[in-house]
Write an enzyme that holds these catalytic residues in place. Structure first.
Site, PDB file in Angstrom:
ATOM      1  N   GLU A   1      -0.489  32.083 -17.999  1.00 49.29           N
ATOM      2  CA  GLU A   1       0.067  33.313 -17.710  1.00 49.29           C
ATOM      3  C   GLU A   1      -0.871  34.134 -16.717  1.00 49.29           C
ATOM      4  O   GLU A   1      -2.167  34.116 -16.966  1.00 49.29           O
ATOM      5  CB  GLU A   1      -0.094  34.246 -18.992  1.00 49.29           C
ATOM      6  CG  GLU A   1       0.138  35.784 -18.831  1.00 49.29           C
ATOM      7  CD  GLU A   1       0.087  36.619 -20.208  1.00 49.29           C
ATOM      8  OE1 GLU A   1      -0.192  35.892 -21.155  1.00 49.29           O
ATOM      9  OE2 GLU A   1       0.257  37.658 -20.537  1.00 49.29           O
TER      10      GLU A   1
ATOM     11  N   ARG B   1       3.774  46.906  -2.659  1.00 46.81           N
ATOM     12  CA  ARG B   1       3.842  47.570  -3.787  1.00 46.81           C
ATOM     13  C   ARG B   1       2.355  48.035  -4.311  1.00 46.81           C
ATOM     14  O   ARG B   1       1.745  47.137  -4.499  1.00 46.81           O
ATOM     15  CB  ARG B   1       4.745  46.694  -4.667  1.00 46.81           C
ATOM     16  CG  ARG B   1       4.491  47.334  -6.271  1.00 46.81           C
ATOM     17  CD  ARG B   1       4.887  46.125  -7.381  1.00 46.81           C
ATOM     18  NE  ARG B   1       5.004  46.536  -8.571  1.00 46.81           N
ATOM     19  CZ  ARG B   1       4.922  45.692  -9.766  1.00 46.81           C
ATOM     20  NH1 ARG B   1       4.858  44.311  -9.532  1.00 46.81           N
ATOM     21  NH2 ARG B   1       4.726  46.445 -10.748  1.00 46.81           N
TER      22      ARG B   1
ATOM     23  N   ALA C   1       6.229  42.897 -15.927  1.00 42.14           N
ATOM     24  CA  ALA C   1       6.599  44.155 -16.803  1.00 42.14           C
ATOM     25  C   ALA C   1       7.154  43.428 -18.211  1.00 42.14           C
ATOM     26  O   ALA C   1       6.955  43.619 -19.207  1.00 42.14           O
ATOM     27  CB  ALA C   1       7.296  45.219 -16.483  1.00 42.14           C
TER      28      ALA C   1
HETATM   29  C1  DQA Z   1       1.369  42.557 -13.509  1.00 38.65           C
HETATM   30  C2  DQA Z   1       1.011  43.508 -14.469  1.00 38.65           C
HETATM   31  C3  DQA Z   1       2.205  44.169 -15.400  1.00 38.65           C
HETATM   32  O1  DQA Z   1       1.790  44.934 -16.312  1.00 38.65           O
HETATM   33  C4  DQA Z   1       3.142  44.713 -14.179  1.00 38.65           C
HETATM   34  O2  DQA Z   1       4.276  45.131 -14.830  1.00 38.65           O
HETATM   35  C5  DQA Z   1       3.465  44.035 -13.134  1.00 38.65           C
HETATM   36  C6  DQA Z   1       2.451  43.187 -12.577  1.00 38.65           C
HETATM   37  C7  DQA Z   1       0.143  42.126 -12.760  1.00 38.65           C
HETATM   38  O3  DQA Z   1       0.280  40.966 -12.035  1.00 38.65           O
HETATM   39  O4  DQA Z   1      -0.904  42.470 -12.752  1.00 38.65           O
HETATM   40  O5  DQA Z   1       4.657  43.963 -12.532  1.00 38.65           O
HETATM   41  O6  DQA Z   1       1.918  41.210 -14.225  1.00 38.65           O
END
Ligand code: DQA
Length: 146
Positions: free
Chosen positions: A103, A18, A82
């Site tokens: 986080e 991805r 997300a």
């Molecule tokens: C994410 C950042 C988010 O905005 C995005 O939707 C993801 C991955 C990251 O690891 O950078 O799915 O959490």
């Protein structure tokens, strides 16, 4: 032996294929194996769980609350994907349990689209690691165990 929960939200099962310019080439299995390797240095185990379903992530946080209370869990390393930017339910779940949550975002969300700049998770997290690639998971484990 204490345990850390490595919790990943939607689309993180696609890591490796991805958007590699955002998220790199490591798969989720690679990330989870690295987490386990790092945790072992502190005689700690990791338990990995990924879901694309918000409710399953909430259930995992509730379960983590039980395990933190009985002393078997040190904390959660959480990349909510997300849902970071949308989920009051995940915010409430973290608030509802007494577990340190770090986080983690692989990409620098602040350098991306404005809809990624707000996090419902940050106000209830013990700390946030952003934009350090998949190393962020390892740094979060280090923080929880040091
Ligand atoms: C994410 C950042 C988010 O905005 C995005 O939707 C993801 C991955 C990251 O690891 O950078 O799915 O959490």
């Amino acid at each position: 032996m204490k345990k850390i929960l490595i919790l990943n939200g939607p689309n993180l099962n696609l890591l490796g294929s991805r958007e590699p310019t955002q998220y790199g080439h490591e798969t989720l299995a690679d990330v989870e194996a690295n987490c386990q390797r790092v945790a072992q240095k502190w005689d700690c185990q990791t338990q990995a769980f990924q879901s694309n379903i918000e409710g399953e992530l909430i259930n995992a946080i509730h379960q983590a609350g039980v395990e933190f209370k009985n002393g078997s869990l040190a904390g959660i390393v959480f990349n909510p994907g997300a849902y970071t930017h949308t989920s009051i339910a995940l915010h409430d779940a973290i608030k509802g349990v007494d577990v340190p949550v770090i986080e983690v975002h692989i990409s620098n969300v602040h350098a991306r689209e404005s809809f990624r700049h707000h996090s419902y998770i940050s106000p209830v997290a013990a700390g946030t690691i952003v934009g350090m690639g998949t190393k962020g998971y390892e740094l979060a484990i280090q923080f929880l165990l040091d």
